[in-house]
Design an enzyme around this catalytic site. Sequence first.
Site, PDB file in Angstrom:
ATOM      1  N   ASP A 203       0.863  -1.177   0.000  1.00 27.24           N
ATOM      2  CA  ASP A 203       0.000   0.000   0.000  1.00 27.24           C
ATOM      3  C   ASP A 203       0.901   1.229   0.000  1.00 27.24           C
ATOM      4  O   ASP A 203       2.133   1.107   0.094  1.00 27.24           O
ATOM      5  CB  ASP A 203      -0.944   0.007   1.210  1.00 27.24           C
ATOM      6  CG  ASP A 203      -2.280   0.690   0.885  1.00 27.24           C
ATOM      7  OD1 ASP A 203      -2.262   1.727   0.183  1.00 27.24           O
ATOM      8  OD2 ASP A 203      -3.334   0.195   1.316  1.00 27.24           O
ATOM      9  N   GLY A 229       4.125   1.360  -1.817  1.00 31.75           N
ATOM     10  CA  GLY A 229       4.019   1.586  -3.250  1.00 31.75           C
ATOM     11  C   GLY A 229       2.580   1.602  -3.700  1.00 31.75           C
ATOM     12  O   GLY A 229       1.666   1.238  -2.951  1.00 31.75           O
ATOM     13  N   HIS A 249     -13.948  -1.539  -6.185  1.00 35.53           N
ATOM     14  CA  HIS A 249     -15.160  -0.719  -6.227  1.00 35.53           C
ATOM     15  C   HIS A 249     -14.855   0.771  -6.093  1.00 35.53           C
ATOM     16  O   HIS A 249     -15.704   1.605  -6.417  1.00 35.53           O
ATOM     17  CB  HIS A 249     -16.141  -1.145  -5.133  1.00 35.53           C
ATOM     18  CG  HIS A 249     -15.788  -0.628  -3.765  1.00 35.53           C
ATOM     19  ND1 HIS A 249     -14.804  -1.208  -3.006  1.00 35.53           N
ATOM     20  CD2 HIS A 249     -16.272   0.409  -3.034  1.00 35.53           C
ATOM     21  CE1 HIS A 249     -14.698  -0.558  -1.857  1.00 35.53           C
ATOM     22  NE2 HIS A 249     -15.563   0.430  -1.845  1.00 35.53           N
TER      23      HIS A 249
END
Length: 356
Positions: A203, A229, A249
């Site tokens: 993340d 990252g 989503h």
Amino acid sequence: MPVTPRIDLASVTRLTELADYIVPFTIRVICDLAVADQLTDGPLPVGELAARVGADPGALTRGLRALAGRGIFTETEPEVFGLTPLAEPLRSDHPFSVRECFPLMPPDIYSWARLTHSIRTGETAFGHVHDGARYYDHFADHPYECVRFERSAESVNPFVLRTVLPVLDLGDAATLVDVGSGHGTFTAGLLARHRGLRAILVDLPHVVAEAPAVLARAGVADRCETRGGSFFDPLPEGADVYLLKTIIHDWPDAQAAAILRAVRAAVRPDSRVVIVESVSRYGNHDDTGKVMDVKALALFGGHTRTEDEFRALLADAGFRLARITPTSSMSVLEAVPADSPTDDAPAAAASAGRAS
């Protein structure tokens, strides 16, 4: 001629309750103050309770009375308040605590006040009120709000884990990459269940920086590493499983496909992709995914997808949808590289079918 509306006072009352934002905002303030944590040993006079949480006694009384009228907290005697079953999950130590679910964050509130813009145009209200900024780009520059958002997102993981674990068989997997991992609470739960599994959390650096403490508390830090990252950039290669939980989503189709293509570039021919998301369905049934679809519209710019839309999105990125397993919280979608043999749908398929 127009049909004369029938008089149904129960419907009017119910609609008024659903449309009201006084109670939801009050719940959020009570969560911010950690009021429920102070009542674990029993009811307290509001004066003592206010002193503990740093509130005005009269104002706190008014807020708690409003919630007690809805079954959240109880006034056991005048100006003495205690917990109810509805208030218990507001405790920080509750196994399925939702205390962090409800932060009052001005950037979000300003956006919801402009939801009309999203409904009229299909554009995000967040970008409309924040000079075109994307949601996650904004929070990268506001670390306090970013931490609050991530904690809110992570707070539902114990419940999602409880519903997903019975249908997700990772017994044959040795390595997993959590793409867009947040602070890692979901994968920490997977590692606790599967003792032979090792994981890599990916993340943004300011997000994944919070993960080591989460992993250490869960006792799985020795089997998990973190990498800062973007999931649009090259990902760790060659893992058995790539996990995307509530990532797709948030993004329009072009960006969602780009995330999946980054995964496709990293997988082996026999790797599988696990996507945990709501799947949109036609009909009038109550579905959290339908509500979250409006949130995606207002804040992120993505949307909840149907099975056919997921199938097309995965195909565009070079994957084949192997199966979907609904649960009481979200659905588990499992995909494999499009050029893998048609009979290689993971062994998890049979196991998940039995579990469901």
